[in-house]
Design an enzyme around this catalytic site. Structure first.
Site, PDB file in Angstrom:
ATOM      1  N   SER A  17       3.291  -2.379  10.266  1.00 55.08           N
ATOM      2  CA  SER A  17       4.738  -2.477  10.447  1.00 55.08           C
ATOM      3  C   SER A  17       5.316  -3.835  10.042  1.00 55.08           C
ATOM      4  O   SER A  17       6.224  -4.350  10.698  1.00 55.08           O
ATOM      5  CB  SER A  17       5.123  -2.115  11.887  1.00 55.08           C
ATOM      6  OG  SER A  17       4.721  -0.777  12.174  1.00 55.08           O
ATOM      7  N   GLU A  43      -5.601  -5.022  10.512  1.00 54.83           N
ATOM      8  CA  GLU A  43      -4.559  -4.009  10.721  1.00 54.83           C
ATOM      9  C   GLU A  43      -4.831  -3.272  12.025  1.00 54.83           C
ATOM     10  O   GLU A  43      -5.580  -2.292  12.034  1.00 54.83           O
ATOM     11  CB  GLU A  43      -4.581  -3.000   9.568  1.00 54.83           C
ATOM     12  CG  GLU A  43      -4.280  -3.602   8.221  1.00 54.83           C
ATOM     13  CD  GLU A  43      -3.634  -2.584   7.299  1.00 54.83           C
ATOM     14  OE1 GLU A  43      -2.503  -2.822   6.878  1.00 54.83           O
ATOM     15  OE2 GLU A  43      -4.240  -1.539   7.035  1.00 54.83           O
ATOM     16  N   GLY A  60       2.390   2.044  10.848  1.00 49.29           N
ATOM     17  CA  GLY A  60       3.350   3.137  10.720  1.00 49.29           C
ATOM     18  C   GLY A  60       4.046   3.485  12.028  1.00 49.29           C
ATOM     19  O   GLY A  60       4.708   4.510  12.135  1.00 49.29           O
ATOM     20  N   GLU A 116      -6.805   4.646   7.983  1.00 49.83           N
ATOM     21  CA  GLU A 116      -6.561   6.078   7.727  1.00 49.83           C
ATOM     22  C   GLU A 116      -7.803   6.730   7.123  1.00 49.83           C
ATOM     23  O   GLU A 116      -8.101   7.885   7.395  1.00 49.83           O
ATOM     24  CB  GLU A 116      -5.326   6.244   6.819  1.00 49.83           C
ATOM     25  CG  GLU A 116      -4.051   5.987   7.605  1.00 49.83           C
ATOM     26  CD  GLU A 116      -2.864   5.522   6.776  1.00 49.83           C
ATOM     27  OE1 GLU A 116      -2.884   5.645   5.542  1.00 49.83           O
ATOM     28  OE2 GLU A 116      -1.905   5.009   7.396  1.00 49.83           O
ATOM     29  N   ASN A 172       0.870  -1.180   0.000  1.00 49.91           N
ATOM     30  CA  ASN A 172       0.000   0.000   0.000  1.00 49.91           C
ATOM     31  C   ASN A 172       0.902   1.224   0.000  1.00 49.91           C
ATOM     32  O   ASN A 172       1.525   1.538   1.018  1.00 49.91           O
ATOM     33  CB  ASN A 172      -0.886  -0.052   1.256  1.00 49.91           C
ATOM     34  CG  ASN A 172      -1.697   1.212   1.445  1.00 49.91           C
ATOM     35  OD1 ASN A 172      -1.783   2.050   0.552  1.00 49.91           O
ATOM     36  ND2 ASN A 172      -2.290   1.353   2.633  1.00 49.91           N
ATOM     37  N   HIS A 222      -9.585   1.236   4.903  1.00 50.45           N
ATOM     38  CA  HIS A 222      -8.298   1.389   5.602  1.00 50.45           C
ATOM     39  C   HIS A 222      -8.495   2.309   6.810  1.00 50.45           C
ATOM     40  O   HIS A 222      -9.261   3.271   6.745  1.00 50.45           O
ATOM     41  CB  HIS A 222      -7.247   1.964   4.643  1.00 50.45           C
ATOM     42  CG  HIS A 222      -5.870   1.913   5.219  1.00 50.45           C
ATOM     43  ND1 HIS A 222      -5.418   2.853   6.109  1.00 50.45           N
ATOM     44  CD2 HIS A 222      -4.870   1.015   5.071  1.00 50.45           C
ATOM     45  CE1 HIS A 222      -4.187   2.534   6.477  1.00 50.45           C
ATOM     46  NE2 HIS A 222      -3.825   1.424   5.850  1.00 50.45           N
ATOM     47  N   LYS A 231       0.066   4.283  -0.238  1.00 56.28           N
ATOM     48  CA  LYS A 231      -0.549   5.484   0.360  1.00 56.28           C
ATOM     49  C   LYS A 231      -0.331   6.695  -0.564  1.00 56.28           C
ATOM     50  O   LYS A 231      -0.283   6.533  -1.773  1.00 56.28           O
ATOM     51  CB  LYS A 231      -0.012   5.703   1.777  1.00 56.28           C
ATOM     52  CG  LYS A 231      -0.145   4.429   2.621  1.00 56.28           C
ATOM     53  CD  LYS A 231       0.095   4.613   4.078  1.00 56.28           C
ATOM     54  CE  LYS A 231      -0.098   3.268   4.779  1.00 56.28           C
ATOM     55  NZ  LYS A 231      -0.012   3.342   6.214  1.00 56.28           N
TER      56      LYS A 231
HETATM   57  P1  PGA Z   1       2.782   0.154   7.679  1.00 55.35           P
HETATM   58  O1  PGA Z   1       1.329   0.406   7.038  1.00 55.35           O
HETATM   59  O2  PGA Z   1       3.285  -1.144   7.087  1.00 55.35           O
HETATM   60  O3  PGA Z   1       3.603   1.326   7.273  1.00 55.35           O
HETATM   61  O4  PGA Z   1       2.578   0.041   9.160  1.00 55.35           O
HETATM   62  C1  PGA Z   1       0.436  -0.647   6.842  1.00 55.35           C
HETATM   63  C2  PGA Z   1      -0.850  -0.133   6.253  1.00 55.35           C
HETATM   64  O5  PGA Z   1      -1.290   0.969   6.623  1.00 55.35           O
HETATM   65  O6  PGA Z   1      -1.479  -0.801   5.408  1.00 55.35           O
END
Ligand code: PGA
Length: 254
Positions: free
Chosen positions: A216, A168, A174, A98, A9, A96, A11
């Site tokens: 992560s 997630e 992140g 976010e 992803n 997601h 982003k």
């Molecule tokens: P990350 O993000 O691997 O940077 O923690 C995962 C995601 O948001 O899908």
């Protein structure tokens, strides 16, 4: 046998040129990865170019989101799922965290997006996951089962094989703080049970459901996660931005 899925992803990172460069660097590094499906989710504006340049390879393209609206119409700023398909995407990420947190997406919107994705013949990666406060309050399972039931309502048995669930935990995205393989396995097994209860009419659907972990994921922790029986892949943010680290994750077996 559930075929693992490793999805990157990206982003809101990378121009079209940077997206193509990374995708083309990744392509030879994962060319022999027949053990899993490899997916990249660039920004909307790069989907078409990246998909064209990856044509014929084993790397697929996903949208990071889609409109709740199925048909075209007066919806400024929206991109319909069928337009993602038209641009070359074969998958779409919906719900997601976010989007849930920053853009106030509700389960009912996520459900409409899921239905839209399926109606456009995309495979939908439906994201669920609790926040740290919710985990600390002991309501992580309630939150996840609510998101799952909400996201999957109105789907028919034949839609279900177009669904991938991504667990997630928000506190792991992140942050560098990954759920332990055991924590992730516990929630994945729970998700499979909730799915089986909700779809008892379609025997086998829960056993066939792919549940991937995100938060992560890095080359250093992918093998431990994939060793768990209910973890069927990963949704990777930060570590998917560089072809080399994403390829190491895809090739975790080697
Ligand atoms: P990350 O993000 O691997 O940077 O923690 C995962 C995601 O948001 O899908």
């Amino acid at each position: 046998m559930r075929k693992p899925v490793i999805a990157g992803n990206w982003k809101m990172y990378k121009t079209i040129g940077e997206s193509v460069d990374t995708a083309l660097s990744l392509k030879p590094l994962v060319a022999n990865a027949n053990h899993c499906e490899v997916v990249l989710a660039p920004v909307f504006t790069a989907i078409k170019t990246v998909a064209d340049r990856l044509e014929g390879s084993n790397v697929n393209v996903a949208g990071q989101d889609c409109s709740t609206e199925i048909e075209e119409g007066a919806h400024t700023g929206e991109v319909a799922a069928f337009m993602l398909r038209d641009a070359g995407a074969r998958y779409v990420i919906v719900g997601h965290s976010e989007r849930r947190q920053m853009y106030a997406e509700t389960d009912s919107m996520v459900n409409k997006k899921t239905v839209a994705g399926i109606s456009a013949a995309l495979t939908v990666i439906l994201c669920v996951g609790e926040s740290l406060a919710q985990r600390d309050q002991g309501i992580a399972e309630n939150v996840v089962s609510g998101q799952l039931r909400g996201g999957l309502s109105r789907l028919t048995a034949s839609d279900l094989d177009r669904i991938i669930v991504a667990y997630e935990p928000v506190w792991a995205i992140g942050t560098g703080r990954t759920a332990t393989p055991e924590q992730a396995q516990e929630m994945h097994a729970f998700i499979r049970r909730v799915f089986a209860e909700g779809h008892s009419a379609s025997a086998g659907a829960a056993q066939g459901l792919r549940i991937i972990y995100g938060g992560s994921v890095k080359p250093e922790n992918i093998s431990g996660l994939m060793a768990q029986p209910d973890i069927d892949g990963a949704l990777v943010g930060g570590a998917s931005l560089k072809a080399e680290s994403f390829a190491q994750i895809v090739n975790y077996k080697k």
